[in-house]
Design a protein around this motif. Sequence first.
Motif, short mmCIF file in Angstrom:
data_model
loop_
_atom_site.label_atom_id
_atom_site.label_comp_id
_atom_site.label_asym_id
_atom_site.label_seq_id
_atom_site.Cartn_x
_atom_site.Cartn_y
_atom_site.Cartn_z
N ALA A 1 0.83 -1.21 0.00
CA ALA A 1 0.00 0.00 0.00
C ALA A 1 0.87 1.26 0.00
O ALA A 1 0.55 2.25 -0.67
N LEU A 2 2.00 1.21 0.73
CA LEU A 2 2.90 2.36 0.74
C LEU A 2 3.50 2.60 -0.64
O LEU A 2 3.60 3.75 -1.10
N LEU A 3 3.89 1.53 -1.33
CA LEU A 3 4.46 1.67 -2.67
C LEU A 3 3.42 2.20 -3.66
O LEU A 3 3.72 3.05 -4.51
N VAL A 4 2.19 1.70 -3.56
CA VAL A 4 1.13 2.18 -4.45
C VAL A 4 0.84 3.66 -4.19
O VAL A 4 0.65 4.45 -5.13
N THR A 5 0.85 4.05 -2.91
CA THR A 5 0.62 5.45 -2.58
C THR A 5 1.72 6.33 -3.14
O THR A 5 1.46 7.41 -3.71
N ALA A 6 2.98 5.89 -3.00
CA ALA A 6 4.09 6.67 -3.54
C ALA A 6 4.01 6.78 -5.05
O ALA A 6 4.27 7.84 -5.63
N ALA A 7 3.62 5.68 -5.71
CA ALA A 7 3.49 5.73 -7.17
C ALA A 7 2.33 6.60 -7.61
O ALA A 7 2.37 7.21 -8.69
N SER A 8 1.30 6.70 -6.77
CA SER A 8 0.13 7.50 -7.14
C SER A 8 0.34 8.99 -6.89
O SER A 8 -0.39 9.81 -7.46
N LEU A 9 1.30 9.33 -6.04
CA LEU A 9 1.49 10.74 -5.71
C LEU A 9 1.83 11.57 -6.95
O LEU A 9 1.34 12.69 -7.11
#
Length: 492
Positions: free
Chosen positions: A194-202
């Motif tokens: 979830a952290l990686l997806v959030t970083a990629a979505s930023l």
Amino acid sequence: MVLIVLAIAVIGYVLARKRAMARAGGDARVLHSLPNYYGMTAAMFAGIPALGVMVIWLLAQPMMIQNSVLPLLPAEVTQSAGTTSLVMSDVARVADGLDTAISQGVLDAAAIDALKADPSSLRDTLAGVGVALGSEVEPYVLAAAEQARKLDARWDVIRAIAVIALALVGAGIAIRSADPDFRARNIVERGVMALLVTAASLAILTTLGIVLSMLFETINFFSLHPWQDFFLGGSWAPNFRGDSDLSILPLLWGTLYISIIALLVAVPIGLFAAIYLSEYAGPKLRTIAKPLLEILAGIPTIVYGLFALLTVGPFLVDVFGTGGLLSAEGLRDGDALMSGATAVMTAGLVMGIMLIPFVSSLSDDIINAVPQSLRDGSYGLGATPSETVRQVVLPAALPGIVGAILLAASRAIGETMIVVLGAGAIARISGNPFEAMTTITTRIVSQLTGDTDFASPETLVAFALGLTLFVLTLGLNIVALYIVRKYREQYE
């Protein structure tokens, strides 16, 4: 607050790990996951929700305070968004000044109550503690600042309690769940995912936010100013008094003209430098020359702008100006080709120097990606090194080189400081490279500088210019990616 939350997370890590090992009787093989995963679960449960709530709270608190303070302002102040913004800035400065004065013992609650009746001396009082105000403090500004200060202090306490409580609850839940059957590893891996997806979505969300913010203001601009004049007009003459000519064509011409000159400088030099470093230079020379060449990319653009204004511009005037070596004396009744240091040629040359490392570094990496077997095959057929470069290496690397050039072009189109200092501020459509012109980025800075009313078309036009520039550079990037992906050659 951050340090407290991190301390709770660390303590939760230690306690959860110990509890998991204790429940397993000291045998880690009984556990579903490694002991560290139980500790990381507690740290995640304690830190991530608490820090997330704190960030959201910090973003929302100023808006909540502003909504609570607005009813204290007079109706004539809140009629215009620009006026409201200016008054709220004064309220924030006065509130910060009151906090500083109270912390230093200059003011107390009784003194502030006395100032509400006559706030004329407040400006001098705040100036004594290092807070400068541009004008006298109005009574309603002082009342709003005092209310904002009290609300801010109250919400700070509530935020601290909520964040610490959330961290403790999260750590307690994770510690309580630390038993041999708890799938801690799965929880940690899902959290990291979830952290990686959030970083990629930023990045995507940031880009979307930028586009939407410009789009809404652009729509407001076109509701006040006809789009025909913006896209099809021939002059740029904002006057902030109505009846302005706000055509993008002179600005677009200056932007493209300067960018073309910059690319004419950067592409040959950068490409030849890349060919030399990759095909002819020895290992020792390459290890020295390439970093030195890439230093150009790290120089701030304001330094390039000063170089254009103080060195390149006067040099061009000495060459092409009145009495210069290549002036037009005798050709046009003694007129000079170049009358001032600020010109399209000045900005184009310096911008080209700035773009050299972009072209050379990307082209060098692309050329080095061409397999050595192709070169060896060319040499085996009797080709010389220069023939190999022309007929084998460059055709194989051409799509990537074209992509690098287009990326450099988008960088040139978006440049500001070099143009501000080197090209001048005159919006015109002319083919003379020795005349002063301006670009889209320069006009954006100019229209948003100073005490401006964000409800006027002369200010909102900056957002229309920015959106047009964004679409232009985005188109160049898309073309570059398309060329690289469609025509690149992949080797094993």
